[in-house]
Design a protein around this motif. Structure first.
Motif, PDB file in Angstrom:
ATOM      1  N   VAL A  52     -34.662  11.010 -69.305  1.00  0.00           N
ATOM      2  CA  VAL A  52     -33.382  11.018 -68.605  1.00  0.00           C
ATOM      3  C   VAL A  52     -32.521  11.762 -68.686  1.00  0.00           C
ATOM      4  CG1 VAL A  52     -33.651   8.617 -69.723  1.00  0.00           C
ATOM      5  CG2 VAL A  52     -32.368  10.716 -71.467  1.00  0.00           C
ATOM      6  N   GLN A  53     -31.767  12.322 -67.610  1.00  0.00           N
ATOM      7  CA  GLN A  53     -30.933  13.596 -67.830  1.00  0.00           C
ATOM      8  C   GLN A  53     -29.793  13.530 -68.527  1.00  0.00           C
ATOM      9  OE1 GLN A  53     -30.098  13.315 -63.321  1.00  0.00           O
ATOM     10  NE2 GLN A  53     -30.475  15.519 -63.337  1.00  0.00           N
ATOM     11  N   ALA A  54     -29.714  14.462 -69.147  1.00  0.00           N
ATOM     12  CA  ALA A  54     -29.081  14.929 -70.142  1.00  0.00           C
ATOM     13  C   ALA A  54     -27.916  16.028 -70.581  1.00  0.00           C
ATOM     14  CB  ALA A  54     -29.332  15.232 -71.612  1.00  0.00           C
ATOM     15  N   LEU A  55     -26.746  16.406 -70.481  1.00  0.00           N
ATOM     16  CA  LEU A  55     -26.054  16.863 -70.063  1.00  0.00           C
ATOM     17  C   LEU A  55     -25.413  17.668 -71.592  1.00  0.00           C
ATOM     18  CD1 LEU A  55     -23.318  18.956 -68.472  1.00  0.00           C
ATOM     19  CD2 LEU A  55     -21.418  16.652 -69.043  1.00  0.00           C
ATOM     20  N   ARG A  56     -25.667  19.118 -71.584  1.00  0.00           N
ATOM     21  CA  ARG A  56     -24.796  19.629 -72.833  1.00  0.00           C
ATOM     22  C   ARG A  56     -23.366  19.738 -73.110  1.00  0.00           C
ATOM     23  NH1 ARG A  56     -23.041  22.017 -76.676  1.00  0.00           N
ATOM     24  NH2 ARG A  56     -24.435  24.219 -78.247  1.00  0.00           N
ATOM     25  N   HIS A  57     -22.814  18.827 -74.224  1.00  0.00           N
ATOM     26  CA  HIS A  57     -21.516  19.338 -73.815  1.00  0.00           C
ATOM     27  C   HIS A  57     -21.244  19.080 -75.585  1.00  0.00           C
ATOM     28  CE1 HIS A  57     -17.871  17.101 -72.939  1.00  0.00           C
ATOM     29  NE2 HIS A  57     -18.658  16.910 -71.774  1.00  0.00           N
ATOM     30  N   GLY A  58     -19.631  19.253 -76.250  1.00  0.00           N
ATOM     31  CA  GLY A  58     -19.697  19.197 -77.001  1.00  0.00           C
ATOM     32  C   GLY A  58     -18.823  19.185 -77.399  1.00  0.00           C
ATOM     33  N   MET A  59     -18.150  18.455 -79.030  1.00  0.00           N
ATOM     34  CA  MET A  59     -16.692  18.554 -79.295  1.00  0.00           C
ATOM     35  C   MET A  59     -16.109  19.544 -80.530  1.00  0.00           C
ATOM     36  SD  MET A  59     -16.177  14.737 -78.326  1.00  0.00           S
ATOM     37  CE  MET A  59     -15.438  14.894 -80.140  1.00  0.00           C
ATOM     38  N   SER A  60     -14.763  19.583 -80.818  1.00  0.00           N
ATOM     39  CA  SER A  60     -14.462  20.669 -81.455  1.00  0.00           C
ATOM     40  C   SER A  60     -15.945  21.385 -82.118  1.00  0.00           C
ATOM     41  CB  SER A  60     -14.199  20.079 -82.602  1.00  0.00           C
ATOM     42  OG  SER A  60     -13.151  18.608 -82.208  1.00  0.00           O
ATOM     43  N   GLY A  61     -16.667  21.487 -81.468  1.00  0.00           N
ATOM     44  CA  GLY A  61     -17.770  22.832 -81.308  1.00  0.00           C
ATOM     45  C   GLY A  61     -18.988  22.220 -81.642  1.00  0.00           C
ATOM     46  N   ALA A  62     -18.543  21.122 -82.180  1.00  0.00           N
ATOM     47  CA  ALA A  62     -19.405  20.597 -82.575  1.00  0.00           C
ATOM     48  C   ALA A  62     -20.757  20.050 -81.163  1.00  0.00           C
ATOM     49  CB  ALA A  62     -19.780  19.013 -83.186  1.00  0.00           C
ATOM     50  N   PRO A  63     -22.682  20.026 -81.279  1.00  0.00           N
ATOM     51  CA  PRO A  63     -23.472  20.588 -80.463  1.00  0.00           C
ATOM     52  C   PRO A  63     -22.864  18.414 -80.222  1.00  0.00           C
ATOM     53  CG  PRO A  63     -24.404  20.390 -82.448  1.00  0.00           C
ATOM     54  CD  PRO A  63     -22.828  20.709 -82.804  1.00  0.00           C
TER      55      PRO A  63
END
Lengths: 469, 469
Positions: free
Chosen positions: A200-211
């Motif tokens: 599957v395709q995965a986008l590296r994202h992040g909220m409040s600095g968490a991976p």
């Protein structure tokens, strides 16, 4: 025969503001996903403390744009630079009107040289569908609108499932799922990972600095992917908390994205006038709602521009041309408002809640965790009785133990200033999403975006030191 | 091979109380129906001020009991008199255990001499299915369990739709729908009415004194019936407010019915022991939860009897025999607790809410309008530090501007007395439906059931005059 389009709906309602302030569409709903899996407090806590699973399969439009001119078409209708848009990247795509006002925003993925997937609220999808025909672009567009708000037991299908796993413990789950160390994926880059027997395709994202990672694929794989993620979490010994729709929409208060600017399409001539005739009275732009204390005769007072939302660093000034380029060049040097977080004074919030236990007309109910009862919110922010900004998206954060909202203020307003938010509408609105109420004032402290707990603690004395401006 | 039954689940958990207090089932959900159509305050207001449409198609089990012994079977397993049960009547059917403890309750309709439809929570359906086999009764039973709590976009079908229209303006809608004056239907009697081109059965029901009808029919007619009702309301000029699942479950606070007694089946031998082996660990009785501040080692302390719930006038003493008759005869002269409404002190409620804005472990969040986070609730009610009752179902009424709960107190407790409700659980529960919290005390005033606004106003001084006992 009656004509059903936005232009006509505006005329019938006596203006865009009365049209939207009296919308009968009801609450803005995050559909299909269960309201709570555990409870919304623990679901909020999970993205800060352990790991959270967001099911984002239902609340966003998806637009697939393909064809020989796909790249050119998208580059021309968004402010973003496209020169660096390789296959393994995603962008936060922002279209504006010819007058430079934000229409909305989507996350855009490039699946092939000539194929893009866009995900986000309706105003951007609608605008792009119109623009393709208006400009006779050689593109094929497929639109998968968000799921129905109240499916009432009927089956709901989408083109893609979409999950996000976030939080400090998330990497342990990825590794378990992938069956070994993950490829290094940079922020807002995309790569392929294994989930069980699927690639599957995965986008590296992040909220409040968490991976975190966002993954997607064919909707028919959804329950396999879900079960595999949950099992990987168990195997990794991580408390992966499924996030329901009540907590979900509040995550942005900590990360600082404003999901709901009013698309700046209600005024303007030329292509904008044609767009208003293209849009039916059933579309988001006509059926949606404006809520909040700010009432202006001029719909343009609700618009925002990319500088105000902090999107100016996206702008591809080097592109030959794009819709809005000239207008943005003029706006560039201001005056522009700036995006901030408003931290609501707890005492004043409690005073509002207390009116729900008194006879007579109460102040507007603050629904937890999200009292955002319209598709676009605009609550007045006052300083010394004069409007200096608007609050645009609000909610309660259990992590911060605070009501917060995101919005814009005049450039000269400083962090730490204590201003006044006017809560509730000035007169009876025709909206069905709110009870009859009276207005109240809530002190708000101006805080940075994204809101950081550290900042609040450093400024802990400010409530005592400052009166509302 | 592992054995999956309630008896085994109790043994594995070290008792029925730890089993249920640590259930992972999550929030007790009112499924499928949208959470709000307008907003829950106005939806509550509608049943008092205008008219409300309840969609009751999804949250209840349905049991169809047919066959030569259907009447005899049901009469033997319920406390109710059956001699007056003609085809045009409904009953509030209450089965008890051989020990006289309430199992649950259903509304029962008689469709034919030998066919009954029962509607209500799972404990009664499960018990009757077991009893049919246990006693070798000549009955056919069809069970249509309640809809899934989190259908996640999958289609949900039921055997019947079920709507209720309630409120002072409801009769105008009935007349319009029916195409003329309705037949006179007495309370809890049934007759046939017209809805558009359909003939449907209607039960005369009523909440808080307002007239109302409950109608039902084949599920495939649901959207026709819904559209016809809404049109009839428009034609009649009535503001018929659709009630979502958030407001729905609170209506009982004003009308006084306790939906969630714990079935008294966790102890006892003979047929009760066999029942616990018949029930799987997936059934309501094993998977459900007990929530609240009352923690006893003895599961029987959570049981109630029909006298305590005010159901003693249903008892068919003249019936030759029925399950529990001997036990009830012994219980008859008490001591028995009595059903009351607890009116929660607004100041104390606000103090609990205020902890959500403080650092550290908060008091248990009061979720509006219904913080009823377990399938069975039991909050301690204290007088002078001694337990004198339990609060069993709670929520906020916008009509009354109060948090209210229903429960039982010792016979010598008087109306107007101010007692103390202990809010929150005494130690960390394994339930996922609540965040970690500390306990708090909330003063509650004892009020009659059903709770009447008049009573409160007459007693308005009692908060000032009385301290918590």
């Amino acid at each position: 025969m009656a004509i059903s389009n936005l232009e006509q709906a505006i005329a019938d309602a006596g203006g865009a503001v009365p049209l939207l302030r009296n919308s009968k569409i009801g609450m803005y709903v995050y559909p299909v996903v269960a309201h709570e899996f555990s409870n919304w407090r623990d679901e909020q806590r999970a993205w800060r403390d352990s790991a959270v699973l967001f099911d984002q399969s239902h609340h966003m439009d998806e637009l697939i744009v393909e064809g020989p001119q796909a790249e050119e078409f998208l580059a021309f209708h968004g402010i973003n630079a496209f020169s660096n848009f390789s296959l393994n990247r995603a962008k936060h795509y922002v279209p504006v009107t010819p007058n430079g006002h934000v229409i909305g925003d989507h996350i855009i993925f490039r699946e092939r040289e000539d194929k893009f997937i866009l995900v986000g609220r309706a105003p951007t999808s609608n605008w792009l569908m119109f623009c393709a025909a208006y400009g006779k672009w050689n593109v094929r567009i497929r639109h998968d609108p968000r799921s129905p708000s109240r499916p009432d037991g009927e089956r709901v299908l989408r083109t893609h499932y979409r999950y996000q796993i976030q939080g400090p413990e998330a990497p342990k789950i990825f590794e378990k799922m992938h069956g070994g160390p993950l490829p290094e994926i940079k922020f807002f880059h995309v790569d392929w990972i294994n989930i069980g027997s699927k690639r599957v395709q995965a986008l590296r994202h992040g909220m409040s600095g968490a991976p975190g990672l966002e993954i997607w694929g064919p909707y028919e794989d959804k329950s396999y992917i879900h079960a595999t993620i949950m099992q990987a979490a168990r195997d990794a010994g991580v408390d992966l908390v499924q996030c329901g729709s009540r907590a979900y929409s509040t995550n942005t208060l900590e990360s600082g994205w404003i999901p709901s600017p009013l698309p700046g399409i209600y005024t303007g001539d030329g292509m904008l006038a044609e767009y208003r005739q293209w849009l039916s009275s059933e579309h988001y732009e006509a059926a949606g709602s404006i809520g909040g204390s700010f009432v202006s005769d001029n719909i343009e007072d609700y618009y925002v521009n990319p500088f105000e939302l902090g999107y100016d660093f996206y702008i591809g000034w080097k592109k030959d041309d794009f819709v809005g380029k000239d207008a943005l060049a003029k706006m560039k040097d201001g005056p522009n408002r700036k995006k901030v977080t408003f931290e609501w004074n707890p005492e004043d919030v409690l005073k509002v809640i207390a009116t729900a236990f008194e006879e007579g007309t109460p102040a507007k109910w603050i629904d937890f965790p999200q009292p955002n009862y319209a598709s676009t919110s605009a609550d007045m922010i006052l300083k010394d009785g004069k409007m200096v900004g608007m609050s645009m998206f609000n909610g309660y954060s259990f992590n911060e133990r605070r009501m917060l909202s995101l919005g814009v203020v005049d450039a000269d307003i400083q962090e730490e200033e204590v201003l006044t938010l006017v809560w509730g509408e000035p007169d009876d609105t025709g909206k069905t999403s709110t009870e009859r109420h009276r207005q109240a004032e809530i002190r708000v402290r101006v805080a940075p975006t994204p809101y950081a707990k550290e900042a609040r603690e450093n400024y802990a004395d400010s409530w005592r030191n400052k009166k509302a401006g």
